[in-house]
Design a protein around this motif. Structure first.
Motif: not given
Length: 361
Positions: A86-98
């Motif tokens: 909660d309250g924490i921003l997030c960026i994650y890699n799109d492994n389907q695109y890989v």
């Protein structure tokens, strides 16, 4: 102001991300001190006041620890984060695109027998499992012959095999195995790694073809989101940019990352009534650019390639199944039997049913 980076600069990916963070801060001309540390130094870190925190969510203990720190916080991950703290921003890699990028290259190269390889250091990592699952499910969906065991595939298959490796480290080890067992690369086995790790490529006996996850750009995206959060978006999906083709996956057929991505999208969705604009939107290029690339590499426009693929698939279903013509038409992205009849008459001079009858005569 103080920025805490919870990363490991011994790792290529984290070092590149650090470069991106630094370049974005320099560009913004912000007076922010960067402090790099590890969760193991918890007592000291909790005693300090931080204005910003960026943390590698893949590191053990990160989820429990980051919530205790002060400041505005962001996590990044190589695997999907379904429920960030909660309250924490997030960026994650799109492994389907890989996976799309890797399989797209194999399809463009005419390779239909494929597999995935992870060495023991990577095998149980969430991001490695996600890449493997994304690739295997996509390969099966597109009608490829997927081998669950890469080492078995390259010794038993009579056809050329495409092996997607979850890291460049895994790719280097797989290349070494092929050389030791006299299996020619890339003539018998085409190998693609992930990370575009300069060190792994330098020490590999055969230069590695690799998907660049571009962690430097990810670092820039982290700062952008951290300093300018979007009210409607707390989670961002980050997409890899490009496959760099080297000796491990070279072929006589020229490769292009945009065309490879388009091929995967087309083979995945040809059964739906998709349009060329949807394909170009997925590839993030204009229709003109996409058509020019297809004409250069495939000798036909995107529309022509899609039309020919649908016709080939319809003929395959007419040969191999007893499905009605209307059902086959709809499975190949057409509106129905009448449209397919007209198309066959115009293209071949006979109807789908006449084609089927010819096969049994």
């Amino acid at each position: 102001m103080e920025l805490l980076l919870l990363i490991d600069t011994m790792i290529h990916y984290d070092r590149e991300l650090l470069k991106g963070v630094k370049s974005k801060l320099d560009e913004l001309n912000m007076n922010i001190n960067i402090h790099i540390d590890a969760i193991e130094n918890a007592t000291y870190l909790l005693s300090r006041k931080w204005h910003y925190v960026i943390a590698d969510f893949d590191k053990r203990g990160c989820e429990e620890f980051i919530s205790q720190l002060s400041g505005k916080k962001l996590i990044f991950s190589n695997a999907e984060v379904t429920s960030p703290p909660d309250g924490i921003l997030c960026i994650y890699n799109d492994n389907q695109y890989v996976a799309d990028i890797a399989l797209g290259h194999f399809i463009n190269d005419g390779i239909r027998n494929v597999s995935v390889y992870s060495d023991l250091n990577d095998y149980y990592q969430p991001w490695a499992m996600e890449r493997k699952n994304s690739f295997s499910s996509l390969a099966l969906k597109l009608g490829c012959c997927y081998y669950s065991n890469a080492l078995e595939a390259i010794t038993t298959s009579e056809n050329r095999v495409g092996v997607f490796c979850t890291t460049d480290r895994s790719a280097r080890k797989f290349i070494r195995y092929c050389i030791e067992n006299n299996i020619p690369v890339p003539d018998k086995v085409s190998i693609i790694g992930t990370d575009y790790d300069e060190l792994e490529r330098d020490i590999s006996p055969i230069p590695i073809s690799s998907i660049d996850l571009n962690p430097k750009q990810l670092g820039r995206e982290c700062i952008e989101l951290l300093l300018n959060p979007r009210p409607t978006c707390k989670r961002l999906i980050y997409k890899a940019k490009q496959l760099y083709v080297d000796s491990s996956a070279k072929s006589a057929i020229e490769s292009d990352s945009v065309v490879n991505n388009a091929l995967v999208y087309i083979h995945k969705h040809y059964s739906r009534n998709i349009r060329v604009m949807q394909i170009s939107d997925y590839c993030k290029v204009s229709r003109k650019t996409l058509d020019n690339k297809f004409l250069e590499l495939k000798g036909e426009t995107v529309h022509q390639y899609l039309s020919n693929l649908r016709l080939d698939k319809s003929k395959q279903l007419l040969r191999e199944t007893s499905l009605s013509v209307d059902s086959i038409a709809r499975q190949c992205g057409y509106l129905g039997q009448n449209y397919l009849n007209q198309l066959y008459q115009k293209s071949f001079g006979y109807t789908p049913l006449e084609y089927r009858k010819r096969l049994v005569e």
